[in-house]
Design a protein around this motif. Sequence first.
Motif, mmCIF file in Angstrom:
data_model
loop_
_atom_site.group_PDB
_atom_site.id
_atom_site.type_symbol
_atom_site.label_atom_id
_atom_site.label_comp_id
_atom_site.label_asym_id
_atom_site.label_seq_id
_atom_site.Cartn_x
_atom_site.Cartn_y
_atom_site.Cartn_z
ATOM 1 N N VAL A 250 0.766 -1.187 0.171
ATOM 2 C CA VAL A 250 0.001 -0.115 0.095
ATOM 3 C C VAL A 250 1.108 1.058 -0.004
ATOM 4 C CG1 VAL A 250 -1.827 1.169 1.234
ATOM 5 C CG2 VAL A 250 -1.731 -1.305 1.188
ATOM 6 N N GLY A 251 0.855 1.973 -1.063
ATOM 7 C CA GLY A 251 1.648 3.120 -1.093
ATOM 8 C C GLY A 251 1.275 4.134 -1.987
ATOM 9 N N SER A 252 1.815 5.174 -2.211
ATOM 10 C CA SER A 252 1.750 6.419 -3.105
ATOM 11 C C SER A 252 2.302 6.018 -4.364
ATOM 12 C CB SER A 252 2.576 7.476 -2.764
ATOM 13 O OG SER A 252 3.919 7.282 -2.424
ATOM 14 N N ARG A 253 2.473 7.075 -5.467
ATOM 15 C CA ARG A 253 2.584 6.408 -6.734
ATOM 16 C C ARG A 253 3.823 5.855 -7.069
ATOM 17 N NH1 ARG A 253 3.662 12.508 -6.210
ATOM 18 N NH2 ARG A 253 5.864 12.722 -5.774
ATOM 19 N N SER A 254 4.855 5.838 -6.477
ATOM 20 C CA SER A 254 6.069 4.885 -6.768
ATOM 21 C C SER A 254 5.858 3.658 -6.440
ATOM 22 C CB SER A 254 7.271 5.322 -6.002
ATOM 23 O OG SER A 254 7.328 5.335 -4.690
ATOM 24 N N ALA A 255 4.751 3.103 -5.422
ATOM 25 C CA ALA A 255 4.458 1.976 -5.211
ATOM 26 C C ALA A 255 3.926 1.025 -6.339
ATOM 27 C CB ALA A 255 3.366 1.717 -4.022
ATOM 28 N N VAL A 256 3.419 1.535 -7.600
ATOM 29 C CA VAL A 256 3.237 0.760 -8.652
ATOM 30 C C VAL A 256 4.056 -0.012 -9.025
ATOM 31 C CG1 VAL A 256 3.557 2.718 -10.309
ATOM 32 C CG2 VAL A 256 1.548 1.057 -10.733
ATOM 33 N N TYR A 257 5.508 0.374 -9.066
ATOM 34 C CA TYR A 257 6.514 -0.422 -9.387
ATOM 35 C C TYR A 257 6.832 -1.508 -8.469
ATOM 36 C CZ TYR A 257 6.787 3.484 -12.391
ATOM 37 O OH TYR A 257 6.527 4.606 -13.335
ATOM 38 N N ALA A 258 6.409 -1.880 -7.295
ATOM 39 C CA ALA A 258 6.993 -2.725 -6.346
ATOM 40 C C ALA A 258 7.079 -3.956 -6.782
ATOM 41 C CB ALA A 258 5.887 -2.535 -5.009
ATOM 42 N N PRO A 259 8.488 -4.771 -6.690
ATOM 43 C CA PRO A 259 8.435 -6.045 -7.335
ATOM 44 C C PRO A 259 7.910 -7.145 -6.744
ATOM 45 C CG PRO A 259 10.454 -5.122 -6.402
ATOM 46 C CD PRO A 259 9.419 -4.236 -6.210
ATOM 47 N N VAL A 260 6.519 -7.232 -6.453
ATOM 48 C CA VAL A 260 6.098 -8.259 -5.613
ATOM 49 C C VAL A 260 6.072 -9.748 -6.242
ATOM 50 C CG1 VAL A 260 4.642 -6.827 -4.313
ATOM 51 C CG2 VAL A 260 3.889 -7.633 -6.401
ATOM 52 N N HIS A 261 6.040 -10.554 -5.343
ATOM 53 C CA HIS A 261 6.049 -11.985 -5.841
ATOM 54 C C HIS A 261 4.638 -12.583 -6.328
ATOM 55 C CE1 HIS A 261 6.944 -16.087 -6.003
ATOM 56 N NE2 HIS A 261 6.055 -16.641 -5.339
ATOM 57 N N GLU A 262 4.514 -12.955 -7.635
ATOM 58 C CA GLU A 262 3.219 -13.651 -8.004
ATOM 59 C C GLU A 262 2.190 -12.513 -7.973
ATOM 60 O OE1 GLU A 262 2.564 -16.358 -9.573
ATOM 61 O OE2 GLU A 262 4.578 -17.239 -9.363
ATOM 62 N N MET A 263 2.267 -11.585 -8.793
ATOM 63 C CA MET A 263 1.418 -10.564 -9.140
ATOM 64 C C MET A 263 -0.110 -10.898 -9.122
ATOM 65 S SD MET A 263 0.186 -7.360 -8.935
ATOM 66 C CE MET A 263 1.971 -6.512 -8.968
ATOM 67 N N GLY A 264 -1.047 -10.372 -8.201
ATOM 68 C CA GLY A 264 -2.457 -10.860 -8.603
ATOM 69 C C GLY A 264 -3.363 -9.696 -8.786
ATOM 70 N N LEU A 265 -2.827 -8.493 -8.420
ATOM 71 C CA LEU A 265 -3.794 -7.354 -8.478
ATOM 72 C C LEU A 265 -2.751 -6.061 -8.285
ATOM 73 C CD1 LEU A 265 -6.550 -5.721 -8.606
ATOM 74 C CD2 LEU A 265 -6.455 -6.142 -6.251
ATOM 75 N N VAL A 266 -3.043 -5.053 -9.422
ATOM 76 C CA VAL A 266 -2.825 -3.763 -9.290
ATOM 77 C C VAL A 266 -4.028 -3.016 -9.338
ATOM 78 C CG1 VAL A 266 -1.390 -1.857 -10.272
ATOM 79 C CG2 VAL A 266 -0.569 -4.066 -10.545
ATOM 80 N N ALA A 267 -4.084 -2.014 -8.067
ATOM 81 C CA ALA A 267 -5.294 -1.279 -8.008
ATOM 82 C C ALA A 267 -4.885 0.045 -7.902
ATOM 83 C CB ALA A 267 -6.125 -1.824 -6.915
ATOM 84 N N CYS A 268 -5.544 0.869 -8.589
ATOM 85 C CA CYS A 268 -5.244 2.726 -8.474
ATOM 86 C C CYS A 268 -6.579 3.253 -8.109
ATOM 87 C CB CYS A 268 -4.813 2.932 -9.824
ATOM 88 S SG CYS A 268 -4.267 4.578 -9.891
ATOM 89 N N TRP A 269 -6.469 4.105 -7.048
ATOM 90 C CA TRP A 269 -7.442 4.539 -6.343
ATOM 91 C C TRP A 269 -7.396 6.151 -6.814
ATOM 92 C CZ3 TRP A 269 -12.236 4.971 -4.842
ATOM 93 C CH2 TRP A 269 -12.616 6.070 -4.120
ATOM 94 N N ASP A 270 -8.455 6.682 -7.326
ATOM 95 C CA ASP A 270 -8.756 8.096 -7.828
ATOM 96 C C ASP A 270 -7.797 8.251 -8.444
ATOM 97 O OD1 ASP A 270 -9.808 10.501 -7.822
ATOM 98 O OD2 ASP A 270 -9.276 11.019 -5.770
ATOM 99 N N ASP A 271 -7.415 7.942 -9.752
ATOM 100 C CA ASP A 271 -6.483 8.297 -10.806
ATOM 101 C C ASP A 271 -6.441 9.584 -11.237
ATOM 102 O OD1 ASP A 271 -7.551 8.025 -14.096
ATOM 103 O OD2 ASP A 271 -8.732 7.257 -12.525
ATOM 104 N N GLY A 272 -7.525 10.397 -11.186
ATOM 105 C CA GLY A 272 -7.636 11.839 -11.285
ATOM 106 C C GLY A 272 -6.876 12.719 -10.562
#
Length: 660
Positions: A250-272
């Motif tokens: 759970v994080g701010s914009r740079s968290a989208v690159y987090a190299p997690v194991h076995e990606m299941g979901l990328v969720a972006c809240w309030d992209d505006g």
Amino acid sequence: MAARRVARVLVDSPLPQLDRLFDYVIPDELTVQATPGVRVKVPLRSAGRVVEGYLVEYGVDDPADRPLSDLEAVVSPTEVLPARLYRLARAVADRAAGGAGDILRLVVPKRMVRAEKAWQAAPAPTRPAVAPDAAAQAAAKLAAYPGLEQAIRGGARIALDAPPWPEALPDGTDVGAWAVLLAAAATSCLEQGRSAVLVVPDYRDQEQVLAALASFVPAEAVVRVDARQSGPGRYAGYLRILAPVPCVVVGSRSAVYAPVHEMGLVACWDDGDPLLSEPLSPGVHARDAALVRQELDGGALLFAGHTRTTDVQRLVDAGWLREVPAGRRSSPRVILSATREGEARGSRVPSTAFAAAREALATGPVLVQVARPGFAPSLVCAQCRTPARCRHCGGPLRAHRRGAVPECTWCGRAAHGWTCAACSSDRVRMASSGSERTADELGRAFPGVRIIVSDGEHPRTRVDDKPGLVVATRGAEPIAAGGYRAVLLLDGDRMLQAGELRIGESCLRWWSNAAALAARGAPVHLVGVTGAVARALATWSQPAYARGELAERAPLKMPPTVRVAVVEGTAVELDAALAAVRGAVPELAGEAVLGPVAVEGTPTMRALVRFSYAQGRAVTAALRGAVVTAALRTRRPAKGRAPGPRNTLKVRVDVLDPEL
């Protein structure tokens, strides 16, 4: 000749000409430690110094007599750059005509020796277990959107409108229902042994999601990523993300690159929210990075919000995203308030909104949203209404309180003895009301009522359920226990007057987010606004408004119907860059390039390049090549020669509308 082991290294440098993999020989003494993903030190022959970088991969064993330098050292045996992260950074950077190193600098924290040693000494993390009760609760939350859980498990790309009301957690904490929904989606992924990345704009949203997750998953499965962390804390969290067990980030914009194991979901809240746009080079929006990541790594992609941006709506219309509606539609009770006959025209709080606030104060707090912070954010001449300006720098003047000496909002100087440049009057008039002046006025209108101000200087994240008026600027509204009993949205006409291409979309987002803080059934009064934006809020039909905006932008070739790149540099650099683009994409229309024009106060020129999404790869590659070419022309001159012109060519792709 015996074959040499070769390492391919990405040098950690902002220079565009170094944004590629360099070959180095692995000495025998470093064979064991030099594995893909580790930090290394390498020599740069052209610069005559040693720099750090990442060993990305092994090269082909080289038996040829090719002049290659040796790796200088392995900084740490910890593999901090997995192949999946480098692949993502390379793809995102190429899409934005930037460098992979600039992306990695946002993601990989600086090495902290103590944190690294502590992590190595600690037992390896185990796969977190989701309790059956928590899994059942998560499934029940997702069931409000029929087919949502199956879509997430199937790796679908989803757009949904979040539930617009607050919700109480088992411990009594109130959060937005959207936070509970995202936490339930992450729990569903964790239950099947896959990771989830939840990207939010700021710390207020992050705290809500973390509180919601606490009731679903164990604490050791959740990793924070934000700028408020200490260096060791952030590095330890990054090492946990790299572990071969699932987690929820759970994080701010740079968290989208987090190299997690076995990606299941990328969720972006309030992209505006503009906070999700990265200001550092290459300036990639978290929404665009999430799209690239889902295409590379698989898993589900979820865009959620109380409003729908035109960017997301374009993807829905193209069939790239799939809408998942709620099983039962629910929306706030929005009332368009206007002045009645007999009231002062332009009254800031009409009688209907005033009466609603008075009635609601009998049971709990009332939210009043205003446009700007401070007491009087702008002043005008009392005689001719000319905006009051600072005589030193030309900045607008403001007042901190009634009767105070005006001061400049730019340089901070007090404007003693100010006179109007147009009529020589020495009197000023308050042209607008900020949060503090609004609180002062409401305090006189509601004597004995508690007044709370929440803005940039007086931040509040939560208020209790006792009666009181909460005056907040847009985006700074605190969460009220049990929800607000009424919401007044003031200064709407002033907000809509801002000179931005997407101001209607932004206002709808600000008002919708505030309306979603109201208790179910509580009135939400939008004061003094009519038109398409007001109708979209009153009918809670934000996707329809986004579709209308797209239809109006398409004939004008305005983003997001097309992509736009801003190119700045000297006239020679700009001509070369534009020629490279036209050479790479001959089918670009004649009106694709706007400019160049001179940038006021500088010797540089600026041009805009508009291109379709299908042309994106060729255009960005040509622009990146132009940047590298310009950088190579400005290399350090030979001894005894005068230095050449400095490289000033800058490229930014997919900039926000206010920057255009």
